[in-house]
Design a protein around this motif. Structure first.
Motif, PDB file in Angstrom:
ATOM      1  N   VAL A 230       5.468  21.209  55.771  1.00 39.67           N
ATOM      2  CA  VAL A 230       5.765  19.886  56.328  1.00 39.67           C
ATOM      3  C   VAL A 230       5.929  18.870  55.204  1.00 39.67           C
ATOM      4  O   VAL A 230       6.836  18.031  55.224  1.00 39.67           O
ATOM      5  CB  VAL A 230       4.649  19.447  57.302  1.00 39.67           C
ATOM      6  N   ALA A 231       5.021  18.956  54.208  1.00 38.28           N
ATOM      7  CA  ALA A 231       5.115  18.031  53.075  1.00 38.28           C
ATOM      8  C   ALA A 231       6.407  18.243  52.300  1.00 38.28           C
ATOM      9  O   ALA A 231       7.060  17.267  51.888  1.00 38.28           O
ATOM     10  CB  ALA A 231       3.908  18.220  52.157  1.00 38.28           C
ATOM     11  N   GLN A 233       9.189  19.446  53.494  1.00 39.26           N
ATOM     12  CA  GLN A 233      10.293  18.944  54.318  1.00 39.26           C
ATOM     13  C   GLN A 233      10.366  17.422  54.273  1.00 39.26           C
ATOM     14  O   GLN A 233      11.449  16.838  54.233  1.00 39.26           O
ATOM     15  CB  GLN A 233      10.123  19.423  55.759  1.00 39.26           C
ATOM     16  N   ALA A 234       9.186  16.796  54.258  1.00 30.68           N
ATOM     17  CA  ALA A 234       9.156  15.331  54.196  1.00 30.68           C
ATOM     18  C   ALA A 234       9.729  14.841  52.870  1.00 30.68           C
ATOM     19  O   ALA A 234      10.492  13.867  52.831  1.00 30.68           O
ATOM     20  CB  ALA A 234       7.716  14.835  54.376  1.00 30.68           C
ATOM     21  N   ARG A 235       9.331  15.540  51.784  1.00 39.43           N
ATOM     22  CA  ARG A 235       9.875  15.154  50.478  1.00 39.43           C
ATOM     23  C   ARG A 235      11.381  15.378  50.422  1.00 39.43           C
ATOM     24  O   ARG A 235      12.122  14.556  49.866  1.00 39.43           O
ATOM     25  CB  ARG A 235       9.177  15.953  49.379  1.00 39.43           C
ATOM     26  N   SER A 237      13.455  15.381  52.966  1.00 38.71           N
ATOM     27  CA  SER A 237      14.120  14.388  53.819  1.00 38.71           C
ATOM     28  C   SER A 237      14.207  13.046  53.114  1.00 38.71           C
ATOM     29  O   SER A 237      15.234  12.353  53.158  1.00 38.71           O
ATOM     30  CB  SER A 237      13.354  14.242  55.141  1.00 38.71           C
ATOM     31  N   SER A 238      13.109  12.677  52.430  1.00 39.43           N
ATOM     32  CA  SER A 238      13.105  11.400  51.710  1.00 39.43           C
ATOM     33  C   SER A 238      14.118  11.424  50.567  1.00 39.43           C
ATOM     34  O   SER A 238      14.858  10.450  50.356  1.00 39.43           O
ATOM     35  CB  SER A 238      11.699  11.138  51.163  1.00 39.43           C
TER      36      SER A 238
END
Length: 320
Positions: A230-231, A233-235, A237-238
């Motif tokens: 998840v982390a 993917q978040a990075r 996406s950002s």
């Protein structure tokens, strides 16, 4: 039945192998959950309260077997908590003082003993039985599927330190915490709790703890992997959002057609695939490009946009 009650039920079925071990177990049971009353020179009575039927049965069995003492059992039921409470009374009687000395609870000429009965703890069987009795009398163990720990509540600092030392001889590292006039000996390590259960004779419940430990370890590992994903993917996406913003600035300030072909191709696939990482984005090209190559194209785009925004000069020649 609570997890604590299940452990105590199994422990109540363990037969101490020697008379010394039986004395050690009864000594701990009486010392931890009993109250001794003094009625004059050499005259005593004992009251023992417990909420566990298995503990009450063990105390009565050992008392009758070792000393043939008169005992009275009263079973009370709490209306508020809907639980049973067992009260064992050993009235004043002949030789009770001698029996208390045999249990290491009384010291001849000195009164009540402050520490553990060392004379009953000379063997491993005696030490295991003593700790077993102490846990049955004042122990609690949380369900291993939750916030796991084990503790034994006792009174008397000297006795508490002595019990910690005895547990240490069984391979268990226990800690001591002072709580409102009493002391809590506690364990939080799965290894220590499992070791103590096995040493006391609760082998079946020790296996239950081991299974719970494995399941919790697997669950924690899965959670770590999921959180890491998840982390990531978040990075990603950002980072992709920042790249799309950079591409929009390049289109506005320079025009995509004026960018070098490799950089222009990077902009095209990023706009078409905003959710992909740089490595996955490179696989969309023909021929595919490595993550490193895609990163260098991104750096080139940042450089071109930075130069235009700083100088106002739009590049007139396409570069690879």
């Amino acid at each position: 039945m609570s997890f604590t009650a299940q452990v105590k039920d199994e422990l109540s079925r363990v037969e101490p192998p020697t008379r010394e071990a039986e004395l050690a177990q009864l000594s701990a049971l009486v010392r931890v959950c009993g109250t001794l009353s003094f009625h004059g020179s050499g005259r005593y009575s004992i009251r023992i309260a417990t909420e566990t039927g298995a503990v009450a049965r063990t105390i009565i069995k050992l008392t009758h077997k070792l000393f043939d003492l008169e005992t009275a059992l009263t079973v009370r039921r709490s209306v508020l908590h809907k639980t049973r409470n067992y009260l064992i009374e050993i009235p004043e009687q002949e030789r009770l003082a001698d029996d208390l000395e045999g249990l290491g609870i009384l010291v001849p000429g000195r009164g009540i003993a402050s520490g553990v009965p060392r004379q009953l703890l000379r063997t491993a069987d005696g030490r295991r039985a003593f700790v077993r009795g102490a846990f049955m009398a004042g122990g609690f163990i949380a369900d291993p599927r939750g916030d796991f720990h084990l503790e034994i509540a006792v009174t008397g600092e000297t006795f508490a330190h002595g019990l910690v030392d005895v547990m240490g001889t069984l391979g268990v590292s226990a800690r001591l915490n002072h709580r409102r006039g009493s002391f809590a000996i506690y364990l939080k390590s799965f290894d220590d709790v499992s070791c103590l259960l096995s040493a006391m004779g609760a082998h079946r419940m020790a296996q239950v703890v081991e299974v719970a430990r494995v399941r919790k370890s697997v669950k924690n590992d899965v959670n770590r992997r999921v959180n890491a994903e998840v982390a990531n993917q978040a990075r990603s996406s950002s980072a992709a959002a920042d790249q799309l913003d950079l591409i929009a600035r390049a289109e506005r300030e320079i025009g995509l057609s004026k960018l070098p072909p490799a950089v222009r191709e990077f902009c095209r696939v990023r706009k078409a695939n905003p959710e992909l990482s740089l490595g996955a984005l490179g696989q969309k090209l023909d021929p595919p490009a490595s993550k490193s190559a895609m990163y260098h194209r991104l750096l080139r785009l940042q450089q071109l946009v930075g130069e235009v925004e700083e100088t106002g000069n739009v590049p007139t020649q396409k570069k690879k």
